[in-house]
Design a protein around this motif. Structure first.
Motif, mmCIF file in Angstrom:
data_model
loop_
_atom_site.group_PDB
_atom_site.id
_atom_site.type_symbol
_atom_site.label_atom_id
_atom_site.label_comp_id
_atom_site.label_asym_id
_atom_site.label_seq_id
_atom_site.Cartn_x
_atom_site.Cartn_y
_atom_site.Cartn_z
ATOM 1 N N CYS A 1 104.388 68.120 57.606
ATOM 2 C CA CYS A 1 105.580 67.865 58.428
ATOM 3 C C CYS A 1 106.681 67.132 57.659
ATOM 4 O O CYS A 1 107.868 67.278 57.988
ATOM 5 N N ASP A 2 106.319 66.358 56.661
ATOM 6 C CA ASP A 2 107.356 65.730 55.836
ATOM 7 C C ASP A 2 108.147 66.799 55.079
ATOM 8 O O ASP A 2 109.362 66.678 54.898
ATOM 9 N N LYS A 3 107.472 67.873 54.659
ATOM 10 C CA LYS A 3 108.171 68.984 54.001
ATOM 11 C C LYS A 3 109.132 69.667 54.970
ATOM 12 O O LYS A 3 110.157 70.213 54.554
ATOM 13 N N ALA A 4 108.794 69.647 56.263
ATOM 14 C CA ALA A 4 109.638 70.304 57.263
ATOM 15 C C ALA A 4 110.869 69.484 57.621
ATOM 16 O O ALA A 4 111.772 69.995 58.277
ATOM 17 N N GLY A 5 110.896 68.213 57.212
ATOM 18 C CA GLY A 5 112.056 67.390 57.519
ATOM 19 C C GLY A 5 111.769 66.201 58.410
ATOM 20 O O GLY A 5 112.681 65.472 58.792
ATOM 21 N N PHE A 6 110.504 65.996 58.764
ATOM 22 C CA PHE A 6 110.118 64.802 59.511
ATOM 23 C C PHE A 6 109.783 63.680 58.523
ATOM 24 O O PHE A 6 109.547 63.918 57.338
ATOM 25 N N LYS A 7 109.718 62.466 59.034
ATOM 26 C CA LYS A 7 109.191 61.338 58.286
ATOM 27 C C LYS A 7 108.058 60.751 59.125
ATOM 28 O O LYS A 7 108.279 59.930 60.016
ATOM 29 N N VAL A 8 106.841 61.220 58.865
ATOM 30 C CA VAL A 8 105.683 60.828 59.671
ATOM 31 C C VAL A 8 105.105 59.522 59.125
ATOM 32 O O VAL A 8 104.747 59.426 57.953
ATOM 33 N N ILE A 9 105.031 58.510 59.998
ATOM 34 C CA ILE A 9 104.543 57.190 59.616
ATOM 35 C C ILE A 9 103.130 56.990 60.171
ATOM 36 O O ILE A 9 102.885 57.167 61.366
ATOM 37 N N ASN A 10 102.205 56.621 59.296
ATOM 38 C CA ASN A 10 100.824 56.352 59.696
ATOM 39 C C ASN A 10 100.779 55.020 60.446
ATOM 40 O O ASN A 10 100.981 53.964 59.873
ATOM 41 N N VAL B 1 106.171 75.707 58.046
ATOM 42 C CA VAL B 1 107.051 74.633 57.592
ATOM 43 C C VAL B 1 108.504 75.089 57.567
ATOM 44 O O VAL B 1 109.414 74.356 58.000
ATOM 45 N N ALA B 2 108.731 76.307 57.090
ATOM 46 C CA ALA B 2 110.107 76.810 57.031
ATOM 47 C C ALA B 2 110.708 76.933 58.427
ATOM 48 O O ALA B 2 111.872 76.573 58.654
ATOM 49 N N GLY B 3 109.913 77.426 59.372
ATOM 50 C CA GLY B 3 110.409 77.563 60.737
ATOM 51 C C GLY B 3 110.703 76.221 61.371
ATOM 52 O O GLY B 3 111.691 76.058 62.096
ATOM 53 N N ALA B 4 109.841 75.243 61.094
ATOM 54 C CA ALA B 4 110.059 73.908 61.644
ATOM 55 C C ALA B 4 111.331 73.287 61.064
ATOM 56 O O ALA B 4 112.136 72.689 61.787
ATOM 57 N N ARG B 5 111.514 73.444 59.764
ATOM 58 C CA ARG B 5 112.705 72.861 59.113
ATOM 59 C C ARG B 5 113.982 73.512 59.629
ATOM 60 O O ARG B 5 115.005 72.842 59.817
ATOM 61 N N LYS B 6 113.922 74.809 59.876
ATOM 62 C CA LYS B 6 115.091 75.522 60.401
ATOM 63 C C LYS B 6 115.509 74.961 61.752
ATOM 64 O O LYS B 6 116.703 74.778 62.028
ATOM 65 N N ILE B 7 114.527 74.671 62.622
ATOM 66 C CA ILE B 7 114.826 74.113 63.950
ATOM 67 C C ILE B 7 115.452 72.729 63.815
ATOM 68 O O ILE B 7 116.457 72.415 64.469
ATOM 69 N N LEU B 8 114.855 71.873 62.990
ATOM 70 C CA LEU B 8 115.384 70.513 62.812
ATOM 71 C C LEU B 8 116.798 70.540 62.225
ATOM 72 O O LEU B 8 117.670 69.756 62.638
ATOM 73 N N LYS B 9 117.027 71.424 61.274
ATOM 74 C CA LYS B 9 118.350 71.514 60.655
ATOM 75 C C LYS B 9 119.386 71.960 61.669
ATOM 76 O O LYS B 9 120.498 71.399 61.740
ATOM 77 N N SER B 10 119.043 72.957 62.478
ATOM 78 C CA SER B 10 119.969 73.459 63.493
ATOM 79 C C SER B 10 120.283 72.387 64.533
ATOM 80 O O SER B 10 121.414 72.296 65.029
ATOM 81 N N ALA B 11 119.274 71.563 64.855
ATOM 82 C CA ALA B 11 119.458 70.513 65.860
ATOM 83 C C ALA B 11 120.001 69.220 65.264
ATOM 84 O O ALA B 11 120.170 68.231 65.975
ATOM 85 N N LYS B 12 120.242 69.255 63.947
ATOM 86 C CA LYS B 12 120.717 68.071 63.224
ATOM 87 C C LYS B 12 119.731 66.900 63.393
ATOM 88 O O LYS B 12 120.117 65.763 63.652
ATOM 89 N N LYS B 13 118.457 67.231 63.230
ATOM 90 C CA LYS B 13 117.391 66.232 63.399
ATOM 91 C C LYS B 13 116.572 66.016 62.120
ATOM 92 O O LYS B 13 115.486 65.416 62.172
ATOM 93 N N LEU B 14 117.055 66.520 60.983
ATOM 94 C CA LEU B 14 116.323 66.295 59.744
ATOM 95 C C LEU B 14 116.182 64.796 59.494
ATOM 96 O O LEU B 14 117.110 64.030 59.692
ATOM 97 N N GLY B 15 114.975 64.400 59.049
ATOM 98 C CA GLY B 15 114.728 62.985 58.784
ATOM 99 C C GLY B 15 114.201 62.221 59.980
ATOM 100 O O GLY B 15 114.029 60.992 59.913
ATOM 101 N N THR B 16 113.933 62.923 61.090
ATOM 102 C CA THR B 16 113.427 62.255 62.291
ATOM 103 C C THR B 16 112.103 61.541 61.993
ATOM 104 O O THR B 16 111.165 62.127 61.469
#
Length: 586
Positions: free
Chosen positions: A453-462, A414-429
């Motif tokens: 994945c929500d903890k990583a910065g995604f917003k996963v919709i069922n 989760v930490a690694g995934a969040r780091k990638i999203l933050k660097s790419a300015k994609k948090l909240g995707t």
């Protein structure tokens, strides 16, 4: 492989089987309507025991023609396995085995690749019509993918042809069978080497040409195919595509004769289909007088087996099911297996996953190991995270294809995934995760993915849907799609899934190197080089994070204590692949 087509096929799916012996005869005679047509049900031959064996399945039969993309379905295969034989069948390990009762085939030349097929001398349809050249020509015409109609698929935009073929890519480089009307032998020539050349003319692909001629109004099918006029071929195709799709309970033997040891004797919709010996079958007689395919929901099949209502089941196992069977060791013989069905996530390149960074972040946060530990190991303690798309753990070559990059995504980071999203300015995707409902296990998978994945910065919709296969998947209306493919021993079945613009490439993946590797695999005959190409393909797909394999579906085979001859089969043929050999003390 199978997808929503099949079964794509996967939708490919899980596969099935059944039996009933004591008391089965009385049950079989209680008001089950006869099928249409004039064929009488034969008495048991001297070597066919006067017993009825019942196989439990949750899916309803629909079509005598299991070759079209609309109808290809394991539910049809379990009924037709011993009704429509071919030059080979899937054996107990899912491998191709020549069916020498039906006929023989042999390679005559490698340059160009030329193969000769010969129907058995006594091969006839159950209505007495010889099985010969025109039946082979029909099989080729229906699967070769020619004669465009000028129309396009409403979802994919693909050009439609006269015949709605399930596997046109496999036949596209094959010549029309060389033979004359009435010939028992024919040859085909390939315009290039084809790794799976022995897969042609298999079970269910050879259908009665004489019926097509009568029902389509085209009196000479061989001449029509040689002439190749689009209007005539579309006329033939209309009957081929739809004429054998039966309304529930309305199986018509007058247009659906048998080419195997059994024929359909009766069909009570929502309840059962009964198979009885085909009097025109030229091979070894079947062991049991009747095979009943009994409709029973999967969650009721274990109780039905223990009670003796059915004698064979092969449902997807659950903890509750295993508990019921374990509590009745004298009533059930149980074995566990790996199936050819495997779960995966497709990441749609038309959307947020167009970015490799977002795909990598999602791959890192999907808790693949936890999904296996929480949902699969309770019914299969040996289950493992699947690391290959081209070989399954029980298949030769998995050791190589599984060591190609997937291990880094086995456990959630989760930490690694969040780091990638933050660097790419994609948090909240936002990620719309689509799958077929109702399905309790997939709903549980989605919850685990959301939590991680929500903890990583995604917003996963069922986005579970009742129309997933017919609508969302085909239209590409998803960001991530959760479903299963059904694999097999065939090397080239994945071609249309991963090749750019392939008919089953639902996530719009495209890579020139992968296209090249697939084309090389398509024509490679050397086993060692085949394994090397499969390894390169898995490596390329992991490098691009195109899809995420999750796990192989656990499988179960359970039979009554006295039933003999039943063997598990991981292919979509299911347990009835050798139903002609099932027996029990009478």
């Amino acid at each position: 492989m199978f997808s929503g087509l099949a079964v794509l096929l996967v939708v490919v799916l899980g596969l099935v089987a059944f039996v009933a012996c004591s008391g089965g005869d009385d049950q079989d005679s209680q008001g089950t309507p006869p099928v249409s047509g004039n064929q009488s049900n034969p008495a048991a031959t001297p070597t066919t025991a006067p017993i009825t064996l019942t196989y439990g399945t949750a899916r309803e039969f629909s079509s005598y023609n299991n070759n079209t993309s609309e109808q290809a379905n394991p539910a049809n295969a379990v009924v037709l396995n011993q009704v429509l034989r071919g030059f080979w069948y899937f054996g107990p390990d899912g491998e191709r085995v020549p069916d020498e009762e039906f006929g023989t085939f042999e390679e005559q030349s490698s340059n160009p690749l030329t193969v000769k097929y010969t129907f058995a001398d006594g091969a006839v349809w159950s209505d007495g019509e010889p099985i010969d050249c025109d039946d082979a020509v029909l099989a080729w015409a229906a699967n070769v993918g020619r004669w465009p109609t000028g129309k396009r698929d409403q979802y994919t935009g693909a050009k439609l042809t006269a015949f709605s073929s399930f596997t046109p890519a496999a036949w596209s480089g094959v010549s029309m069978p060389q033979c004359a009307d009435g010939d028992k032998s024919f040859t085909v020539t390939f315009d290039r080497l084809f790794a799976d050349w022995s897969m042609l003319f298999g079970p269910g692909t050879i259908l009665p040409a004489h019926i097509v001629e009568k029902r389509s109004g085209v009196p000479d099918l061989i001449a029509a195919v040689k002439a190749g006029k689009s209007a005539t071929m579309q006329k033939i195709g209309r009957f081929y595509n739809t004429g054998w799709v039966f309304r529930p309970g309305k199986y018509d033997t007058a247009i659906a004769p048998s080419a195997g040891p059994y024929q359909v004797a009766s069909w009570k919709p929502g309840d059962r289909i009964t198979l009885e010996p085909n009097p025109k079958w030229w091979g070894a007689p079947p062991a049991a007088r009747s095979i009943v395919v009994q409709m029973i929901p999967e969650d009721e099949q274990a109780k039905a087996l223990v009670s003796g209502k059915v004698q064979v089941i092969d449902p997807t196992p659950t903890a509750a099911m295993l508990k019921i069977l374990a509590a009745a060791p004298d009533a059930a013989k149980v074995s566990s297996h790996d199936s050819f069905v495997w779960e995966h996530l497709d990441l749609n390149y038309d959307g947020p996953f167009a970015s490799r960074e977002v795909r990598e972040a999602f791959a890192k946060c999907v808790p693949r190991q936890q999904i296996v530990d929480d949902l699969i190991k309770p019914v299969d303690p040996q289950a493992q995270v699947l690391q290959s798309r081209f070989r399954l753990p029980f298949q030769d070559g998995y050791e190589q294809t599984s060591a190609t990059g997937g291990q880094q995504y086995a456990t959630a980071d989760v930490a690694g995934a969040r780091k990638i999203l933050k660097s790419a300015k994609k948090l909240g995707t936002r990620i719309d995760l689509a799958y077929l409902i109702p399905d309790l296990r997939r709903e549980a998978e989605v919850k685990l993915i959301q939590k991680s994945c929500d903890k990583a910065g995604f917003k996963v919709i069922n986005k579970g849907s009742y129309t997933f296969f017919s609508s969302e998947l085909k239209r590409g209306d998803f960001d991530a799609a959760l479903y299963a493919w059904t694999s097999s021993a065939l090397l080239t079945q994945t071609y249309s899934i991963y090749v750019s613009k392939g008919s089953q490439n639902y996530n719009n993946f495209h890579d020139k190197n992968v296209d090249l590797l697939l084309k090389r695999l398509y024509s490679e005959l050397d086993p060692d080089r085949q394994k090397a190409l499969l390894t390169q393909l898995d490596t390329a797909l992991w490098n691009d994070v195109a899809t995420l394999p999750l796990f192989v579906f656990p499988a179960l085979l359970a039979t009554g204590p006295k039933i003999q001859g039943v063997q598990y089969n991981p292919s979509w043929s299911g347990a009835t692949w050798n139903a002609q050999a099932w027996t029990a003390p009478s």
